[in-house]
Design an enzyme around this catalytic site. Structure first.
Site, PDB file in Angstrom:
ATOM      1  N   GLY A 115       1.400  -2.042  -9.867  1.00 16.84           N
ATOM      2  CA  GLY A 115       0.208  -1.225  -9.747  1.00 16.84           C
ATOM      3  C   GLY A 115       0.545   0.211 -10.091  1.00 16.84           C
ATOM      4  N   VAL A 116      -0.347   1.095  -9.651  1.00 14.50           N
ATOM      5  CA  VAL A 116      -0.229   2.504  -9.994  1.00 14.50           C
ATOM      6  C   VAL A 116      -0.165   3.297  -8.704  1.00 14.50           C
ATOM      7  CG1 VAL A 116      -1.412   4.423 -11.119  1.00 14.50           C
ATOM      8  CG2 VAL A 116      -1.551   2.138 -12.086  1.00 14.50           C
ATOM      9  N   GLY A 117       0.579   4.401  -8.721  1.00 17.51           N
ATOM     10  CA  GLY A 117       0.591   5.284  -7.560  1.00 17.51           C
ATOM     11  C   GLY A 117       2.006   5.549  -7.098  1.00 17.51           C
ATOM     12  N   ASN A 118       2.098   6.250  -5.979  1.00 17.43           N
ATOM     13  CA  ASN A 118       3.400   6.730  -5.531  1.00 17.43           C
ATOM     14  C   ASN A 118       4.315   5.593  -5.089  1.00 17.43           C
ATOM     15  OD1 ASN A 118       2.683   9.368  -6.018  1.00 17.43           O
ATOM     16  ND2 ASN A 118       1.771   9.623  -3.985  1.00 17.43           N
ATOM     17  N   GLU A 160      -0.859  -1.293 -15.951  1.00 17.85           N
ATOM     18  CA  GLU A 160      -1.955  -0.590 -16.624  1.00 17.85           C
ATOM     19  C   GLU A 160      -1.512   0.764 -17.157  1.00 17.85           C
ATOM     20  OE1 GLU A 160      -5.426  -0.033 -14.173  1.00 17.85           O
ATOM     21  OE2 GLU A 160      -4.378   1.149 -12.685  1.00 17.85           O
TER      22      GLU A 160
END
Lengths: 348, 348
Positions: free
Chosen positions: A267-270, A292
């Site tokens: 996924g995306v993020g920290n 993504e």
């Protein structure tokens, strides 16, 4: 040196203001951009200025805006500040737009990112008047060299009645060849499986097609992408990464996962970023990834040699990492593939 | 006349009691059956009697039971009544089993029906000691002619250490040729798309494969499937059906749906049944359907000629409708396809 190879298209080069004047109040505009990458930088700003002038003169002016996902301050920020957005989809993270949405002053549809293109193509979202798409250049055969994101650009170019192109000199021309634009999707009842079984499969074409007769304006720019930097991994994120690495190691030891792991679908993020950074110091080799956006952690993993190939729809890099990639794009081109988001974000 | 064509396999014909004696306490048993169709009818009853005798003698005896979905009273009902089920997956509707599950006396895993086979194949569910699978007959080449449901039978036969076959004479031999058993699935990292794009595509084989050396017992039966009858459509269900038909008609009139509609992907239950019955009086022709079970409503739609082809994994018919199908199976065989539930219930 111009990046617009076809002589006849050069006649359509104009200022962002002149291009923005071709967009009318009430129009639906499909903009490029996915996270802070590959979004148009000049036309939305000029459009926002025009909207402010119209509002100052007491005339209503708002447009409907479709994008890939979030964009940059020159697009969502400028248009939201001008109170120029009547409706927005599919994902937005701009603070001004967010406030207006939450106050009910801007309509918003938070769609699944992979479903925007097929639903637009089927006509469920209504007509698309104008596409505003950033590209890296236009080839002699008229094909558009995509920019640092792909998002829904293929669909905007297909569906729009007219097309405004921003050619951004800041993007490294070595981006040509990195993209995989798949033109094989079909609408019901003719849907077919996507013939992509590994992250490193290439099933499409390196460039975007566009009917040159639809191109009404070309605007030249030279401006960096503006991604929001992610926070460095904190104690909690590092602990989560550690647990996941321990689990992977256990499964490999038990023979349930290969030593290269299965394709990483991050996924995306920290936290995702921290996990990817953690994999740099792991024993796993020859990994592939299907995600993504390519964040700093995935870039570190590519640089370490442990990640063989990353498939995504966009870059979402800190300014330092973006500079690193932009300087060395010809080398990264063989180890990254940017695809339309209907593929990168497909649930399959 | 026997339905067990291979001479050498006939030596393995025995009573249900003798076959059930090959199942031991603590074993994991994969049973056929999806709704009240195609489940084994004699061996689970004999196993339940044996369990009751063991319990009466003060000896513990429980097995782990995997199925396709719900089954009939001879399987879940008998085993639950004997307190013989330690663990059950993936779906159960037996009232005694349900009470024990809700009281915490029986372990239960309510998995997505399409994920049971791949997870069992990958080994996440542990080893499978015995498969007990109802079939319609055994061909001279040893291939098993499937029964009135497919469910997870392919996977149970592949994974089980030993196999007990029930050959049910009650099932019409004309079932041969109706099924589409797809052997092309692969485990990660070699997964491939399922090459099925229309409900009437046939991508597999008509019969189930089984290593004859694994077959330890064959039990002959002559017993009907016992499906729970659905309620006739009430006022509310008919109103829902009416709204849906009105919507379909509107979309066809606007050119957004073809006159044959798109493949109908119907759920199960009284409302789905009412909608399908409602379609009998609709103007739509040449329809196809992709569903998990063929209920009375879908049969009515096939009989009306409006539905060209129905794809499912099982029959789930009232006694009257089951008799209708069983009597005329040779004709229905070309207009129905029964598939493994990993295909019929796949989210794609």
């Amino acid at each position: 040196m111009t990046r617009i190879a076809p002589q006849d298209l050069r006649a359509k080069i104009m200022s962002a203001e002149d291009a923005a004047a071709m967009i009318h109040s009430g129009d639906t505009v499909g903009m490029s951009g996915f996270t802070g990458s590959g979004y148009p930088k000049a036309v939305p700003m000029a459009l926002a200025a025009r909207i402010e002038a119209e509002h100052a003169a007491g005339r209503p002016f708002r447009v409907r805006v479709w994008t890939g996902a979030s964009t940059g301050p020159e697009l969502d920020g400028a248009l939201a500040k001008a109170d120029g957005i009547e409706f927005r989809l599919p994902y937005n993270s701009d603070p001004i737009a967010r406030e207006k949405i939450n106050r009910g002053e801007m309509d918003y549809f938070d769609m699944h990112l992979s479903q925007v293109a097929p639903m637009a193509w089927q006509g469920f979202l209504g007509p698309l008047n104008t596409a505003v798409v950033e590209v890296t250049g236009i080839r002699p055969d008229g094909m558009l060299i995509p920019s640092s994101s792909v998002g829904n650009n293929k669909t905007w170019l297909d569906r729009a009645e007219k097309v405004i192109i921003e050619v951004n000199r800041w993007q490294n021309p070595a981006l040509e060849g990195m993209h995989d634009i798949y033109y094989g999707t079909r609408l019901p009842p003719d849907r077919v499986p996507i013939p992509l079984t590994r992250p490193d499969d290439r099933i499409g074409e390196p460039c975007l097609r566009c009917d040159p007769d639809k191109i009404v304006a070309i605007v030249e720019t030279d401006a960096p992408d503006r991604n929001l930097p992610f926070s460095p991994p904190d104690q909690t994120a590092r602990a989560i990464a550690g647990h996941l690495l321990e689990f992977f190691g256990h499964e490999v030891a038990r023979g349930r996962l290969p030593a290269s792991l299965l394709p990483i679908q991050s996924g995306v993020g920290n936290i995702a970023n921290a996990v990817l950074t953690g994999l740099v110091d792991s024993p796993f080799e020859g990994m592939t990834a299907f995600t993504e956006v390519i964040q700093d952690g995935m870039l570190d993993l590519l640089d370490s040699g442990k990640l063989r190939m990353a498939s995504a729809t966009s870059f979402s890099l800190s300014p330092e990492a973006a500079a690193r990639v932009n300087a060395d794009m010809a080398r990264y081109r063989d180890r990254m593939i940017l695809r339309p988001q209907e593929i990168s974000n497909h649930p399959d």
